[in-house]
Scaffold this motif. Structure first.
Motif, mmCIF file in Angstrom:
data_model
loop_
_atom_site.group_PDB
_atom_site.id
_atom_site.type_symbol
_atom_site.label_atom_id
_atom_site.label_comp_id
_atom_site.label_asym_id
_atom_site.label_seq_id
_atom_site.Cartn_x
_atom_site.Cartn_y
_atom_site.Cartn_z
ATOM 1 N N PRO A 1 -3.557 25.774 -10.162
ATOM 2 C CA PRO A 1 -3.488 24.521 -9.379
ATOM 3 C C PRO A 1 -4.835 24.202 -8.737
ATOM 4 O O PRO A 1 -5.087 24.509 -7.578
ATOM 5 C CB PRO A 1 -2.425 24.836 -8.331
ATOM 6 C CG PRO A 1 -2.504 26.302 -8.146
ATOM 7 C CD PRO A 1 -2.910 26.876 -9.467
ATOM 8 N N ARG A 2 -5.729 23.568 -9.457
ATOM 9 C CA ARG A 2 -7.087 23.312 -8.977
ATOM 10 C C ARG A 2 -7.148 22.234 -7.898
ATOM 11 O O ARG A 2 -8.111 22.173 -7.157
ATOM 12 C CB ARG A 2 -7.985 22.936 -10.144
ATOM 13 C CG ARG A 2 -8.082 24.055 -11.155
ATOM 14 C CD ARG A 2 -9.182 23.792 -12.147
ATOM 15 N NE ARG A 2 -9.270 24.859 -13.118
ATOM 16 C CZ ARG A 2 -9.995 25.950 -12.965
ATOM 17 N NH1 ARG A 2 -10.667 26.129 -11.874
ATOM 18 N NH2 ARG A 2 -10.036 26.872 -13.893
ATOM 19 N N GLU A 3 -6.145 21.380 -7.795
ATOM 20 C CA GLU A 3 -6.201 20.291 -6.815
ATOM 21 C C GLU A 3 -5.645 20.687 -5.451
ATOM 22 O O GLU A 3 -5.755 19.930 -4.503
ATOM 23 C CB GLU A 3 -5.460 19.061 -7.334
ATOM 24 C CG GLU A 3 -3.963 19.243 -7.507
ATOM 25 C CD GLU A 3 -3.580 19.923 -8.818
ATOM 26 O OE1 GLU A 3 -2.396 20.264 -8.945
ATOM 27 O OE2 GLU A 3 -4.440 20.091 -9.678
ATOM 28 N N LEU A 4 -5.075 21.878 -5.311
ATOM 29 C CA LEU A 4 -4.558 22.331 -4.017
ATOM 30 C C LEU A 4 -5.708 22.653 -3.078
ATOM 31 O O LEU A 4 -6.740 23.167 -3.485
ATOM 32 C CB LEU A 4 -3.670 23.558 -4.187
ATOM 33 C CG LEU A 4 -2.343 23.334 -4.877
ATOM 34 C CD1 LEU A 4 -1.611 24.654 -5.034
ATOM 35 C CD2 LEU A 4 -1.489 22.366 -4.105
ATOM 36 N N MET A 5 -5.506 22.353 -1.798
ATOM 37 C CA MET A 5 -6.550 22.580 -0.807
ATOM 38 C C MET A 5 -6.614 24.060 -0.437
ATOM 39 O O MET A 5 -5.617 24.671 -0.106
ATOM 40 C CB MET A 5 -6.292 21.754 0.445
ATOM 41 C CG MET A 5 -6.455 20.270 0.244
ATOM 42 S SD MET A 5 -8.114 19.799 -0.243
ATOM 43 C CE MET A 5 -9.011 20.105 1.249
ATOM 44 N N LEU A 6 -7.793 24.614 -0.472
ATOM 45 C CA LEU A 6 -8.037 25.974 -0.036
ATOM 46 C C LEU A 6 -8.426 25.980 1.444
ATOM 47 O O LEU A 6 -7.984 26.813 2.209
ATOM 48 C CB LEU A 6 -9.146 26.597 -0.880
ATOM 49 C CG LEU A 6 -9.513 28.030 -0.600
ATOM 50 C CD1 LEU A 6 -8.340 28.936 -0.941
ATOM 51 C CD2 LEU A 6 -10.722 28.432 -1.404
ATOM 52 N N SER A 7 -9.238 25.011 1.845
ATOM 53 C CA SER A 7 -9.672 24.887 3.233
ATOM 54 C C SER A 7 -9.870 23.420 3.566
ATOM 55 O O SER A 7 -10.701 22.747 2.959
ATOM 56 C CB SER A 7 -10.971 25.660 3.448
ATOM 57 O OG SER A 7 -11.493 25.391 4.724
ATOM 58 N N ARG A 8 -9.105 22.937 4.523
ATOM 59 C CA ARG A 8 -9.281 21.546 4.957
ATOM 60 C C ARG A 8 -10.537 21.384 5.799
ATOM 61 O O ARG A 8 -11.159 20.342 5.792
ATOM 62 C CB ARG A 8 -8.062 21.081 5.723
ATOM 63 C CG ARG A 8 -6.810 20.993 4.870
ATOM 64 C CD ARG A 8 -5.670 20.341 5.630
ATOM 65 N NE ARG A 8 -4.426 20.499 4.927
ATOM 66 C CZ ARG A 8 -4.029 19.708 3.930
ATOM 67 N NH1 ARG A 8 -4.799 18.720 3.533
ATOM 68 N NH2 ARG A 8 -2.878 19.908 3.338
ATOM 69 N N LEU A 9 -10.907 22.429 6.524
ATOM 70 C CA LEU A 9 -12.098 22.379 7.363
ATOM 71 C C LEU A 9 -13.362 22.180 6.531
ATOM 72 O O LEU A 9 -14.225 21.383 6.875
ATOM 73 C CB LEU A 9 -12.206 23.664 8.190
ATOM 74 C CG LEU A 9 -13.393 23.779 9.120
ATOM 75 C CD1 LEU A 9 -13.301 22.733 10.219
ATOM 76 C CD2 LEU A 9 -13.464 25.163 9.712
#
Length: 92
Positions: free
Chosen positions: A16-24
């Motif tokens: 899942p490449r479009e999932l956020m790992l870090s919003r910051l």
């Protein structure tokens, strides 16, 4: 480690490449390269979470309950199946 290196390259539709790992840092999973290059891309907060998770597992989850058990025997059995012999302690 081998699976983690091969799966993103062989099966890119599964990761899942479009999932956020870090919003910051506005970083998605697709922004992390495969291999050793990922070591320099991951923020220090991510490394802190990894070290903390490993520490919790080592200190609280995978503890040897009885000092008479074999070293590394955490009472979980193989693949979650408990199959200890009834007379295992008498053999020691």
């Amino acid at each position: 480690a081998t699976v983690g290196m091969g799966v993103p390259d062989l099966f890119p539709s599964i990761v899942p490449r479009e999932l956020m790992l870090s919003r910051l840092y506005n970083m998605q999973f697709g922004d992390i390269p495969c291999g050793l290059k990922a070591l320099s891309v991951l923020p220090w907060e991510g490394w802190l979470q990894i070290v903390a998770a490993i520490g919790v597992i080592e200190l609280f989850v995978l503890r040897q309950r009885d000092s008479r058990d074999m070293p590394g025997d955490y009472g979980l059995g193989y693949f979650g199946l408990r199959d200890k012999g009834r007379h295992e302690r008498s053999l020691l």
